[in-house]
Design a protein around this motif. Structure first.
Motif, mmCIF file in Angstrom:
data_model
loop_
_atom_site.group_PDB
_atom_site.id
_atom_site.type_symbol
_atom_site.label_atom_id
_atom_site.label_comp_id
_atom_site.label_asym_id
_atom_site.label_seq_id
_atom_site.Cartn_x
_atom_site.Cartn_y
_atom_site.Cartn_z
ATOM 1 N N GLN A 98 -7.349 4.487 10.285
ATOM 2 C CA GLN A 98 -6.107 5.176 9.923
ATOM 3 C C GLN A 98 -5.142 4.217 9.224
ATOM 4 O O GLN A 98 -4.384 4.622 8.351
ATOM 5 N N LEU A 99 -5.192 2.936 9.578
ATOM 6 C CA LEU A 99 -4.346 1.928 8.939
ATOM 7 C C LEU A 99 -4.683 1.737 7.466
ATOM 8 O O LEU A 99 -3.843 1.299 6.688
ATOM 9 N N GLU A 100 -5.909 2.038 7.075
ATOM 10 C CA GLU A 100 -6.362 1.817 5.700
ATOM 11 C C GLU A 100 -5.874 2.894 4.742
ATOM 12 O O GLU A 100 -6.040 2.757 3.537
ATOM 13 N N HIS A 101 -5.293 3.951 5.246
ATOM 14 C CA HIS A 101 -4.870 5.069 4.408
ATOM 15 C C HIS A 101 -3.364 5.267 4.500
ATOM 16 O O HIS A 101 -2.701 4.698 5.345
ATOM 17 N N GLY A 102 -2.854 6.092 3.632
ATOM 18 C CA GLY A 102 -1.429 6.394 3.645
ATOM 19 C C GLY A 102 -0.620 5.340 2.918
ATOM 20 O O GLY A 102 -1.117 4.274 2.558
ATOM 21 N N ALA A 103 0.626 5.659 2.702
ATOM 22 C CA ALA A 103 1.541 4.759 2.000
ATOM 23 C C ALA A 103 2.489 4.118 3.004
ATOM 24 O O ALA A 103 2.972 4.790 3.915
ATOM 25 N N PRO A 104 2.790 2.830 2.824
ATOM 26 C CA PRO A 104 3.743 2.172 3.737
ATOM 27 C C PRO A 104 5.133 2.799 3.632
ATOM 28 O O PRO A 104 5.542 3.242 2.562
ATOM 29 N N VAL A 105 5.825 2.839 4.752
ATOM 30 C CA VAL A 105 7.178 3.383 4.818
ATOM 31 C C VAL A 105 8.078 2.302 5.400
ATOM 32 O O VAL A 105 7.723 1.673 6.401
ATOM 33 N N GLN A 157 9.255 -4.421 20.562
ATOM 34 C CA GLN A 157 8.551 -5.705 20.472
ATOM 35 C C GLN A 157 7.165 -5.547 19.849
ATOM 36 O O GLN A 157 6.697 -6.418 19.121
ATOM 37 N N LYS A 158 6.501 -4.425 20.089
ATOM 38 C CA LYS A 158 5.118 -4.217 19.628
ATOM 39 C C LYS A 158 5.038 -3.535 18.259
ATOM 40 O O LYS A 158 3.964 -3.456 17.666
ATOM 41 N N PHE A 159 6.175 -3.018 17.746
ATOM 42 C CA PHE A 159 6.178 -2.296 16.469
ATOM 43 C C PHE A 159 5.523 -3.124 15.372
ATOM 44 O O PHE A 159 5.744 -4.326 15.255
ATOM 45 N N TRP A 160 4.745 -2.444 14.508
ATOM 46 C CA TRP A 160 4.051 -3.147 13.437
ATOM 47 C C TRP A 160 4.375 -2.530 12.066
ATOM 48 O O TRP A 160 4.902 -3.199 11.206
ATOM 49 N N GLN A 161 4.028 -1.254 11.873
ATOM 50 C CA GLN A 161 4.259 -0.638 10.576
ATOM 51 C C GLN A 161 4.235 0.889 10.673
ATOM 52 O O GLN A 161 3.790 1.452 11.657
ATOM 53 N N ILE A 162 4.730 1.513 9.586
ATOM 54 C CA ILE A 162 4.760 2.970 9.482
ATOM 55 C C ILE A 162 3.991 3.338 8.222
ATOM 56 O O ILE A 162 4.132 2.683 7.194
ATOM 57 N N ARG A 163 3.202 4.418 8.299
ATOM 58 C CA ARG A 163 2.459 4.885 7.124
ATOM 59 C C ARG A 163 2.617 6.399 6.993
ATOM 60 O O ARG A 163 2.657 7.111 7.982
ATOM 61 N N ARG A 164 2.714 6.852 5.750
ATOM 62 C CA ARG A 164 2.888 8.275 5.452
ATOM 63 C C ARG A 164 1.642 8.774 4.734
ATOM 64 O O ARG A 164 1.154 8.169 3.793
ATOM 65 N N TYR A 165 1.149 9.901 5.223
ATOM 66 C CA TYR A 165 -0.048 10.526 4.642
ATOM 67 C C TYR A 165 0.364 11.774 3.894
ATOM 68 O O TYR A 165 0.961 12.669 4.462
ATOM 69 N N GLY A 166 0.052 11.842 2.594
ATOM 70 C CA GLY A 166 0.502 12.983 1.799
ATOM 71 C C GLY A 166 -0.566 13.862 1.291
ATOM 72 O O GLY A 166 -1.642 14.025 1.596
#
Length: 166
Positions: A98-105, A157-166
């Motif tokens: 799932q990390l390999e897809h979507g656009a970073p937000v 503390q554990k947050f890493w990244q957000i991704r949007r799937y369109g």
């Protein structure tokens, strides 16, 4: 009658009526470009109300690695079923895929339906679905399907990244 005495069915009916009334509002029309039409359609399906309805159906289902049923579900399985059930979109099965897809937000710009990823250990990852307003729904290893806050010290503390799937 005080709300805490209401049965689950009564609360669900009250929630449904409230959401029906909220659904009467509209937003201004904005022209869609071909590039944004699909993304906007996906995002429009991720209203907080729809996510909360799905959450109400899965609330408290225990965590089970590899699980995809009411007997137990893992975090990436939960995100997969959210996309499948709300927007008929297929997501990969694992957090890594799932990390390999979507656009970073950018942090702070998440919208309902965006996936929020966490590094919970040296090699372990976790994912949840944004509800907006710094909240997300996920399959927690300790408490099952639940809503958490990004303002919680653990998740912050554990947050890493957000991704949007369109």
């Amino acid at each position: 009658m005080p709300i805490f005495w209401m049965t689950s069915l009564s609360r669900l009916i009250l929630l449904g009526l409230s959401l029906w009334l909220v659904g009467c509002g509209s937003r201004p029309d904005t022209p869609a470009t071909p590039e944004t039409a699909v993304s906007d359609a996906v995002q429009d399906s991720f209203t907080i109300e729809r996510l909360l309805w799905l959450y109400a159906d899965w609330e408290g289902v225990p965590y089970r690695l590899g699980g995809m049923s009411k007997k137990g579900i893992d975090c990436s399985g939960f995100t997969l079923l959210v996309y499948r059930d709300l927007v008929a979109k297929s997501l990969p099965r694992t957090v890594e895929e799932q990390l390999e897809h979507g656009a970073p937000v950018a942090t702070g710009h998440q919208r309902p339906g965006d996936l929020i990823f966490f590094k919970t250990g040296w090699s372990t990852r976790h994912v949840g679905v944004s509800l907006g307003d710094h909240r997300f729904v996920h399959a927690s290893t300790s408490q099952g399907v639940m809503i958490s806050s990004l303002n919680n010290s653990y998740w912050k503390q554990k947050f890493w990244q957000i991704r949007r799937y369109g």
